[in-house]
Design a protein around this motif. Structure first.
Motif, short mmCIF file in Angstrom:
data_model
loop_
_atom_site.label_atom_id
_atom_site.label_comp_id
_atom_site.label_asym_id
_atom_site.label_seq_id
_atom_site.Cartn_x
_atom_site.Cartn_y
_atom_site.Cartn_z
N ILE A 28 0.83 -1.20 0.00
CA ILE A 28 0.00 0.00 0.00
C ILE A 28 0.87 1.26 0.00
CG2 ILE A 28 -1.82 -1.19 1.28
CD1 ILE A 28 -1.10 0.72 3.66
N SER A 29 0.26 2.37 -0.41
CA SER A 29 0.83 3.70 -0.25
C SER A 29 -0.14 4.46 0.63
CB SER A 29 0.99 4.39 -1.60
OG SER A 29 1.95 3.72 -2.41
N MET A 30 0.23 4.63 1.90
CA MET A 30 -0.69 5.20 2.88
C MET A 30 -0.50 6.70 3.01
SD MET A 30 -1.25 4.24 6.91
CE MET A 30 -2.07 2.69 6.54
N PRO A 31 -1.53 7.50 2.65
CA PRO A 31 -1.42 8.94 2.84
C PRO A 31 -1.39 9.30 4.32
CG PRO A 31 -3.20 8.39 1.32
CD PRO A 31 -2.80 7.12 2.01
N VAL A 32 -0.50 10.23 4.66
CA VAL A 32 -0.50 10.86 5.98
C VAL A 32 -0.52 12.35 5.66
CG1 VAL A 32 0.65 11.06 8.22
CG2 VAL A 32 0.89 8.96 6.88
N ASP A 33 -1.73 12.89 5.42
CA ASP A 33 -1.78 14.15 4.69
C ASP A 33 -2.92 15.09 5.07
OD1 ASP A 33 -3.95 12.82 3.68
OD2 ASP A 33 -3.34 12.93 1.58
N SER A 34 -3.58 14.86 6.20
CA SER A 34 -4.67 15.73 6.64
C SER A 34 -5.88 15.66 5.70
CB SER A 34 -4.18 17.18 6.75
OG SER A 34 -5.18 18.06 7.20
N GLY A 35 -5.88 14.70 4.79
CA GLY A 35 -6.95 14.60 3.80
C GLY A 35 -6.65 15.32 2.51
N PHE A 36 -5.41 15.74 2.33
CA PHE A 36 -4.99 16.45 1.11
C PHE A 36 -5.36 15.68 -0.16
CE2 PHE A 36 -1.81 17.09 -2.21
CZ PHE A 36 -1.73 18.46 -2.32
N ALA A 37 -5.22 14.35 -0.13
CA ALA A 37 -5.41 13.55 -1.33
C ALA A 37 -6.85 13.53 -1.82
CB ALA A 37 -4.94 12.12 -1.08
N ILE A 38 -7.80 13.88 -0.98
CA ILE A 38 -9.19 13.83 -1.41
C ILE A 38 -9.64 15.12 -2.06
CG2 ILE A 38 -9.79 12.12 0.34
CD1 ILE A 38 -11.05 14.29 2.00
N ASN A 39 -8.77 16.14 -2.10
CA ASN A 39 -9.13 17.42 -2.71
C ASN A 39 -8.61 17.51 -4.14
OD1 ASN A 39 -10.62 19.13 -0.84
ND2 ASN A 39 -8.86 18.89 0.49
#
Length: 244
Positions: A233-244
């Motif tokens: 997997i590539s797990m985002p640790v990004d405050s939800g940045f990837a969903i914007n």
């Protein structure tokens, strides 16, 4: 073993001198691990060694032969965290071939070389293992003025999936952690201007950038047996940045 207990385990951490790598090394040591720290800066390694008693290996990861030599010298270890990275700021039309090659060497080729030697060591001992590659949200986002960096991190993610497929069959899990802006000392200075930070902050649903320890916690989870069935997997640790 839980993510809170690495007693009796040894972990190689590249890029351990600063930033996320240093946070990972310190957190691992606080939970019982013996840390082997790789960094280009001998001064940073000495500082870390004084703090956590790590074993230090200084190496320029842009040098393929030196990287392989350092990786071999670090073995055997139970786990591996590839955290070292570098970047440049150039528009796509201005990025030089030399800068592109340098970023690919440090951000993609070095993790490959270190992981090869780690995998050979674990397979030779018929032992399971775990690798975490610290990638970036840049792997899937086209940040302006980061062409070489985005390319190198995208390649790291793709290579990690192949590693997870091949090495998983040998009992070695491979995963990525993909943070966005993480508040290392350098990043705190770079993003200290609220006006400059505002456009990026607007893409953070949780309303702030990431602390280095918050990335380290995810790294330790993926290393640990608590993530025993997490692979590739590539797990985002990004405050939800990837969903914007």
């Amino acid at each position: 073993m839980t993510s809170q207990d690495f007693s009796g385990k040894s972990v190689l951490v590249t890029g351990a001198g600063k930033g996320i790598g240093r946070a990972v090394a310190i957190m691992l040591a606080s939970r019982g691990a013996k840390v082997v720290a790789l960094s280009r800066s001998e001064a940073d390694l000495k500082s870390l060694e004084a703090e956590i008693g790590s074993r230090s290996i200084a190496v320029d990861l842009s040098d393929a032969a030196a990287t392989r030599e350092a990786a071999i010298a670090a073995m055997p270890v139970d786990y591996l965290v590839n955290c070292a990275g570098t970047t440049t700021l150039d528009s796509f039309v201005d990025v030089s071939a030399e800068d592109f090659d340098h970023l690919m060497a440090v951000n993609t080729r070095a993790p490959m070389i270190v992981s090869q030697e780690y995998a050979r060591s674990r397979i030779g001992m018929n032992a399971a293992g775990s690798i975490v590659n610290v990638s970036s949200a840049s792997a899937t986002t086209g940040f302006a003025d980061h062409a070489a960096y985005c390319a190198s991190k995208g390649a790291l993610d793709a290579m990690s999936r192949v590693m997870a497929n091949e090495l998983g069959r040998k009992g070695i899990r491979v995963n990525c952690v993909n943070p966005t802006i993480t508040l290392t000392d350098m990043a705190r200075k770079a993003w200290s201007d609220p006006e400059k930070a505002a456009p990026m902050m607007a893409r953070m649903p949780l309303g702030r950038f990431i602390e280095t320890d918050e990335v380290a916690e995810v790294v330790l989870f993926l290393l640990s047996e608590r993530a025993a069935m997490v692979n590739g997997i590539s797990m985002p640790v990004d405050s939800g940045f990837a969903i914007n």
